[in-house]
Design a protein around this motif. Structure first.
Motif: not given
Length: 704
Positions: A281-296
């Motif tokens: 499975y390709d999980f590379s999309a999880l590394h491409l967020f502009y701001d992962a902290q704000d999104f979470a």
């Protein structure tokens, strides 16, 4: 009427002739085009009526429009105006014919891509026609893929991405869902796999439309990838095996045609087996967020106020936990939220335990994770629960401690390590695996009898406090790699060999003195190899590792080799300890041996090169079972059971002893034993059937 005139009256024949020689049939096309215009104007009077002649003319004109660009320059505008005005009232088949005509003209460069996308999204997706939506979606995906075949068309991609972003912000559920599906499909096909696409898809996780929200969450979790792969393959062909094909050939008449058909089927089956690979499975999309902290944080606020189904909440929890683990985020309110669900009777509790393990990392304050581990131990690892429940709780604590060993305090670890001799095999194996984790992470927390003998892997092990780091100037294990000078020498040797090959072989005569010199050189080389095999001291190892780490650029292959060497080193240390323990004859107290399945798991992960950033559900649900015997051990048990028994085989009649037949046995049986069998053979009379029917009808009447 000539034969040529009869051909021109048939639209398919005229279409064929025009494509071969457009100039010769220009006048025929003009007459047919005038007839088409008059019919198309009548569409405004009865848009909901089916007209086969008009449908044939639309297909004909769109097929040959590229041959007469001047005459057909207003054709695409006519089609688009009709769809804008009568999109919802047009007959379904007429509308589909016009859409296919526009798609054909777009493929031949007569219409702009963005112009057609705007028409499809803003007008046609309001129609209740599933076939129309599937046609539009497949065309848009194929068109964008075609535009990016040779090189990335960044200008077109940026324009279309902005258009998709505006569509996603609208309230039309059908249009939003289709735009999301198109972007997801283009990302998985490596056409739009940039940061902008990922963040546009991420914005749909906060959509008020539930199906759009679920589709976006499933994209980041990789849940729909295996389903899409299953749709591409035929289920009937996948279920066929080599045995089924050969058995099918045995039945029926033998012929050369059937033999060739069978051979083709076998070849296709072999190709299909080669194409099948391990699911990655390709999980590379999880590394491409502009701001992962704000999104979470936004996703967690939506989860707290959500009234959706429990399955949708699980998707939120899964994505939040993965983001926390991958990016090492701090979302402290997430752990008490999960702690409420940590009960054995909770639905899908193993997944929630997996989310706890995924959200653990070294930057989380230890008191929070210690509280989580204490809750799991109190609710799961108690003797009032079954062995499977205790093993699942123990496995969860093991995975949490593997990512952050500060989550365990000394008292709890001593209590859990006592389960290493529990009567249930799954619980004892899980406890031993937990002990093995702390042997590698922090053996000082264990009791002395559980620490085991110090290994080579633990020589540089220094337990760190919360927030403390231990940076090194070299890469661990780099001393096993070859340095750059050896590679340069090998390259120069290869170049010299190539030059000698180009120049040709030369005959050289060796004298006895030269042979003696070669023997001395070989002896010196053997001595150097023996020196290299001797173990290096700690200082020499660090110097060599530092020189290799700083003087050369390590490739991905080098890093994979280092991982494999690390796993091998662990396995060698464990096997050496087991061998020493089995060979020791001392009566002193022995350390426990860790017998788990982690050895084989480490080997498989190192060989497969799997991503260790994410934890699988198998690690939580893994319950120890007795391993099946291999063929040799099973054969030994079978042969041992045959000892002292007569040789197995077909029974042979002894002389003077002959068995009786079934008819003879039947004569000696009691009649009461044969009475039911004989009664079944007799047929009921017509009178008996009447009585049975009457009784059944009376019984039904009484029941009513």
């Amino acid at each position: 009427m000539s034969a040529n005139d009869r051909l021109t009256r048939s639209l398919p024949h005229l279409q064929n002739l025009i494509k071969r020689d457009p100039d010769a049939y220009r006048e025929d096309f003009k007459l047919q085009y005038l007839h088409f215009e008059s019919q198309f104007k009548e569409l405004a009077a009865k848009p909901d009526a089916w007209n086969k002649s008009l449908a044939d003319n639309i297909s004909f004109v769109s097929q040959v429009a590229h041959c007469y660009r001047e005459e057909c320059k207003e054709l695409s505008q006519m089609f688009m105006d009709a769809l804008r005005l009568y999109s919802t009232v047009l007959h379904n088949d007429i509308r589909l014919v016009i859409v296919r005509a526009l798609i054909l003209m777009r493929n031949r460069g007569l219409i702009e891509c963005l112009q057609l996308c705007e028409l499809f999204f803003l007008r046609l997706l309001q129609c209740q026609d599933r076939l129309l939506r599937v046609t539009i979606q497949s065309h848009i995906i194929n068109d964008i893929k075609k535009q990016n075949e040779k090189h990335k068309n960044h200008k077109l991609n940026s324009t279309l991405q902005n258009f998709m972003c505006t569509i996603i912000k609208e309230s039309n559920a059908t249009a939003v869902k289709m735009a999301l599906d198109i972007m997801v499909d283009l990302y998985r096909k490596n056409i739009w796999n940039d940061t902008k696409t990922v963040n546009i898809i991420a914005s749909t996780c906060f959509s008020k439309i539930t199906k759009v929200q679920v589709a976006a969450l499933n994209f980041f979790l990789g849940n729909n990838q295996s389903k899409d792969d299953d749709k591409d393959s035929d289920s009937d062909d996948d279920n066929l095996t080599r045995k089924d094909i050969l058995l099918g050939h045995r039945v029926g008449k033998k012929s050369a045609k059937r033999q060739k058909k069978t051979e083709r089927a076998l070849k296709a089956l072999e190709k299909q087996k080669k194409k099948k690979k391990v699911e990655v499975y390709d999980f590379s999309a999880l590394h491409l967020f502009y701001d992962a902290q704000d999104f979470a944080e936004r996703l967690f606020r939506q989860l707290e106020s959500s009234n959706e189904r429990f399955e949708v909440k699980l998707l939120h929890q899964d994505l939040i936990s993965r983001l926390i683990g991958l990016h090492q985020l701090l979302l402290l309110n997430f752990y008490p939220y999960l702690q409420r669900y940590l009960q054995p009777h909770q639905r899908q509790v193993t997944k929630i335990l997996l989310f706890v393990a995924q959200a653990s990392h070294e930057l989380v304050p230890p008191d929070i994770l210690q509280s989580i581990c204490r809750t799991i131990a109190n609710n799961f690892i108690t003797e009032r629960n079954s062995g499977e429940v205790m093993a699942v709780g123990m496995n969860t604590i093991r995975e949490v401690c593997a990512k952050c060993y500060l989550a365990m305090d000394e008292d709890l670890l001593h209590d859990l390590s006592k389960y290493k001799s529990y009567r249930d095999k799954s619980v004892s194996a899980s406890a031993r695996s937990l002990i093995q984790v702390f042997r590698e992470k922090n053996p000082h927390l264990l009791e002395r009898k559980d620490r085991g003998k110090p290994t080579e892997f633990q020589r540089d092990l220094v337990p760190l406090a919360y927030g403390q780091v231990n940076p090194k100037s070299y890469l661990e294990g780099a001393e096993t790699l070859e340095d750059g000078t050896q590679e340069k020498d090998e390259q120069s040797d290869d170049e010299n060999e190539d030059q000698s090959d180009e120049e040709g072989w030369m005959e050289v005569s060796h004298s006895e003195d030269e042979d003696e010199v070669e023997e001395e050189q070989e002896q010196e080389g053997d001595q150097e190899e023996n020196k290299m095999e001797t173990p290096m001291t700690e200082e020499e190892r660090r110097e060599r590792a530092t020189s290799i780490s700083t003087q050369r650029i390590l490739t991905q292959r080098d890093f994979e080799q280092l991982k494999v060497l690390e796993v091998k080193k662990r396995l060698q240390d464990r096997r050496r300890n087991r061998l020493e323990q089995s060979m020791s004859t001392s009566k002193k107290r022995k350390t426990i041996s860790i017998d788990t399945d982690s050895d084989s798991d480490d080997e498989n992960r190192a060989k497969a090169g799997q991503n260790s950033e994410l934890i699988s559900l198998r690690d939580i649900e893994r319950v120890h079972k007795k391993r099946a015997h291999d063929k040799e051990s099973r054969l030994e048990t079978v042969l041992a059971g045959r000892e002292g028994r007569e040789k197995f085989g077909k029974w042979k009649k002894e002389k003077g002893r002959v068995g009786s037949t079934n008819k003879e046995k039947l004569k000696n049986k009691n009649f009461q034993m044969l009475k039911p069998k004989l009664r079944k053979k007799q047929k009921r009379s017509f009178r008996d059937k009447q009585i049975a029917l009457r009784d059944s009808l009376l019984k039904d009447k009484r029941l009513r």
